[in-house]
Write a protein that holds these residues in place. Structure first.
Motif: not given
Length: 358
Positions: A170-172, A190-196, A211-212, A354-356
Motif C-alpha cells: 500500500i503506497k501512502v 500495517r503494510g504501507c510504503t510511506v513517502k514523505c 499513491p493509494d 482498499g484494505g490490507s
C-alpha cells in the motif's frame, strides 16, 4: 545559573537554568502529561514554544533515543519544577540536562509550575522570555517580548528529502507538516510504503508517486498561515484520493473546504484528553497537542459531519467528509506517548484505501 521567566503580562517567575543557558523569547504553553517528555521534546508541533510541565519531576528516566519523534528537539524552551539528578533506566542513552545542552535547548527549573499553569489557564497562552544571570534587565526583556512575533515553523520542520519508509504493497504519500515518527510507524506496520513530501508539495508531486492514499501529518502553529498547503489540499480533495489527516492536517483540510479555525485560550496539550465518537457515543482517552481548533459553526453539513468532540470543552475533534474519501481528527491516534485507544483509525484508513494486502 539564576534565571528569570517574564510573561507578556509582566509577571515574573524565578528559577535556575539548566540545559543550554541562553536567553530566549517564545510562546509559553503547558502540558499535563506525567510521562513522555522525550516524545514531547522531539515533537515538531512544539517548535518555537516554551513548554511548562505540570508534573513536578522530570528527567528521572533520562532520554531514550528510540523514543524520539523526530531527529532533534524543536521546542523553544523547557520549563519544569524539578529536574532529577539521576537518570535511572536501562534504556537511557543520555541524561536530560546533557541532551538539552547538546541540542541547544534552554531549560528553566525550580519554578512553581503549578502557579504558572494557573496563570496560563486563567489569562491564556502568552509570549514570554527566559533570561539567565544574576542581574537581568526587566525593561529590555519586556521590549523583546513585545517585539516577538509568532511565525509559522512548518517550513523549518517539514522534511524536503522525500524519504521512503517501509516496503509494503500500500503506497501512502505523507504530507509532512512536522510529522511524528510514530505516525509513519503505524502505517508501515500495517503494510504501507510511506513517502514523505514537503509541506509545499503539489497535487502533481503526489500523483507522480501513484499513491493509494494521502496522510496529512501534525505540525506547529496557526493553520491559516499555511496558505499554499491549503490550496493544494483543496485540489487533493477534488481529485478524490483517500485521505486521513491528524492535528494540523485536520485543520488544513477543514480550511480547504471552507471551514474556519480559531485559537483556544490555552490549548489542549497532554495525554489524557477525553474525546467522544458521535457515531457510537463512546468516549476515548487521547493524546493531544494543539492551540487551534476548527470552528464548529463554520462546518457546512453539506460538506462534512463532526465525528468527534472534546469532552472537556465541546470543541471539534474530528470530521468525516461527505465525499466518503476523507476523514480527519484533531487528536493523535498514534499516541506516542499516550493511550492507544484510537489506533483503529489507522485501520479505517487502510480500509479506505482498499484494505490490507498482507
Amino acid at each position: 545559573m539564576k534565571a528569570l521567566l517574564m510573561l507578556e503580562n509582566g509577571m515574573t517567575f524565578e528559577g535556575t537554568g539548566f540545559g543550554y543557558e541562553h536567553d530566549v523569547v517564545c510562546e509559553v504553553v503547558f502540558n499535563s502529561a506525567m510521562c513522555g517528555y522525550t516524545e514531547l521534546l522531539t515533537d515538531p508541533s512544539y517548535a518555537g514554544q516554551g513548554v511548562v510541565m505540570t508534573y513536578p519531576l522530570v528527567g528521572n528516566y533520562g532520554i531514550c533515543y528510540d523514543d524520539a519523534e523526530s531527529t532533534k528537539p524543536w521546542l523553544g524552551a523547557f520549563i519544569v519544577r524539578s529536574v532529577s539528578g539521576i537518570a535511572s533506566n536501562f534504556r537511557c542513552d543520555v541524561d536530560l540536562d546533557t541532551y538539552l545542552k547538546q541540542n541547544k535547548v534552554p531549560g528553566l527549573c525550580g519554578v512553581d509550575t503549578r502557579a504558572l499553569t494557573r496563570v496560563l489557564r486563567e489569562s491564556g497562552t502568552m509570549r514570554g522570555m527566559i533570561a539567565y544571570g544574576d542581574k537581568v534587565d526587566l525593561d529590555s526583556m519586556k521590549k523583546q517580548i513585545e517585539a516577538f512575533v509568532l511565525e509559522s515553523h512548518v517550513p523549518a520542520v517539514s522534511d524536503r528529502e522525500g524519504k521512503l519508509y517501509g516496503d509494503g504493497p500500500i503506497k501512502v504519500a505523507l504530507a509532512d507538516y512536522g510529522v511524528k515518527h510514530n505516525i509513519i510507524r503505524c502505517l508501515v506496520k500495517r503494510g504501507c510504503t510511506v513517502k514523505c513530501f514537503p509541506y509545499d508539495a503539489t497535487l502533481e508531486d503526489y500523483l507522480a508517486f501513484a499513491p493509494d492514499g494521502v496522510m496529512l501529518s501534525n505540525g506547529p502553529g496557526d493553520p491559516q498561515a499555511c496558505a499554499k498547503s491549503i490550496a493544494e489540499l483543496k485540489r487533493i480533495y477534488a481529485h478524490g484520493i483517500p485521505t486521513f489527516g491528524i492535528c494540523l492536517g485536520h485543520q488544513l483540510m477543514a480550511l480547504s473546504q471552507g471551514c474556519d479555525t480559531y485559537k483556544l485560550k490555552y490549548g489542549h496539550r497532554g495525554i489524557n484528553h477525553p474525546v467522544k465518537d458521535l457515531s457510537t457515543n463512546r468516549v476515548y482517552i487521547s493524546s493531544q497537542n494543539h492551540g487551534f481548533v476548527v470552528n464548529a459553526d463554520s462546518v457546512n453539513p453539506a460538506v462534512a459531519d463532526v465525528s468527534f468532540i472534546s469532552m472537556n470543552d465541546g470543541s471539534v475533534e474530528g470530521l468525516n467528509y461527505k465525499n466518503g474519501k476523507v476523514f480527519t481528527v484533531q487528536f493523535h491516534p498514534e499516541a506516542s506517548s499516550g493511550p492507544l485507544d484510537t489506533g483503529f483509525l489507522f485501520d479505517r484508513f487502510i480500509d479506505l484505501m482498499g484494505g490490507s494486502r498482507i
